[in-house]
Scaffold this active site. Sequence first.
Site, PDB file in Angstrom:
ATOM      1  N   GLU A 233      -2.836   6.923   3.764  1.00 20.75           N
ATOM      2  CA  GLU A 233      -2.651   5.064   3.146  1.00 20.75           C
ATOM      3  C   GLU A 233      -4.453   4.463   3.546  1.00 20.75           C
ATOM      4  O   GLU A 233      -4.943   3.737   1.727  1.00 20.75           O
ATOM      5  CB  GLU A 233      -2.216   4.655   3.955  1.00 20.75           C
ATOM      6  CG  GLU A 233      -0.364   5.292   4.422  1.00 20.75           C
ATOM      7  CD  GLU A 233       0.337   4.949   2.591  1.00 20.75           C
ATOM      8  OE1 GLU A 233      -0.068   3.843   1.773  1.00 20.75           O
ATOM      9  OE2 GLU A 233       1.391   5.819   2.486  1.00 20.75           O
ATOM     10  N   THR A 234      -5.202   4.729   4.244  1.00 21.90           N
ATOM     11  CA  THR A 234      -6.505   3.588   3.647  1.00 21.90           C
ATOM     12  C   THR A 234      -7.307   4.313   4.409  1.00 21.90           C
ATOM     13  O   THR A 234      -8.430   3.114   4.521  1.00 21.90           O
ATOM     14  CB  THR A 234      -6.242   1.973   4.389  1.00 21.90           C
ATOM     15  OG1 THR A 234      -5.951   1.856   5.521  1.00 21.90           O
ATOM     16  CG2 THR A 234      -4.645   0.989   3.848  1.00 21.90           C
TER      17      THR A 234
END
Length: 344
Positions: A143-144
């Site tokens: 995700e990040t």
Amino acid sequence: MRQPLFFAATLCVLFIAGCSSRPLKEEPLPSDVTVSGDFANTAGVDQFIQRMRQQHGFRPAETAAILSRAKRQQSIINLMNHQAPKKSTGPNGAWTRYRAKFLTDDTINKGAAFWQRNAAALSRAESRYRVPAEYVVAIIGVETHFGGFVGKTRILDALTTLAFAYPRRAAYFNDELADFLVMTRNERLDPTQPRGSFAGAMGLGQFMPSSFHRYAVDFTGDGHRDLWNPSDAIGGVANYFKGNGWRAGEPVAVRANVAPEFRAGSLKTGFDTRYRLSELAKYGITPAQSLGGVTQVSLLELDAKGGYEYWLGLTNFYVISRYNHSVYYAMTIHQLAQAIRARR
């Protein structure tokens, strides 16, 4: 949740708040309540202000002042319009290319380092929610990139633009905007400050506002649910998995042995399919290893370089797909989790 896909965002994360289903009373706004700026005189804005008053106790002038500070971003609309996946006409190695974006030595090493730095929180989350730490780490990695890329778009701009200038998904993002304003009020945040993905996903785990209300936790004990704090993000992701039905101790997916005569397209595939092992066996499809007593699975087809790969997905694979409704995403999380655990 991400964008990750962003991915994420990402964008496939559809968590719709139920409160919007209640009918609104048609009450005129006070004459001194007006929205200025990019969303002045925009269809649906007055009704949204009524909604925030009736359902969440926001003063009309308060909501109007917040919306007046929002900026319409055409770039967000353009990005949304480019999300539609292209249909493949045959094997082209799409899975191999997708996997290669995330399962790199750099990502695996950083995942092991993130685990080391946050070992205490991951251990507590695993004990409380019974979700293996490696899957929480893998989600945050995809995700990040373990918090390295949480997004730069103001969430207020993203959600307001999509709620009032993107008709195709307006109802969904209207709900998310309402949840975001409630979140910022409860957490005592300036609504113009949080930043994240162009679709409104926030923090290390890229939660949408509705997911914040359902799954975010105060894992640090400081009285706040902070999506940008690694410990709170870890607790929230683990709670998300638990809330969507994670089964402790069960496998996620196993390779399938497939008879040479099986042809692609003979059976429907995907994370939402359901087959009994006895039914698949008639087509020459059997698990390559024990499933621990599980008798019903999904049939997964991955367009790998050199030919299709077939896997059998269990309940936990479906749970991962709730984060992003994609077989490739869920399989990437599974394989990245295993690689990080092995590297650690």
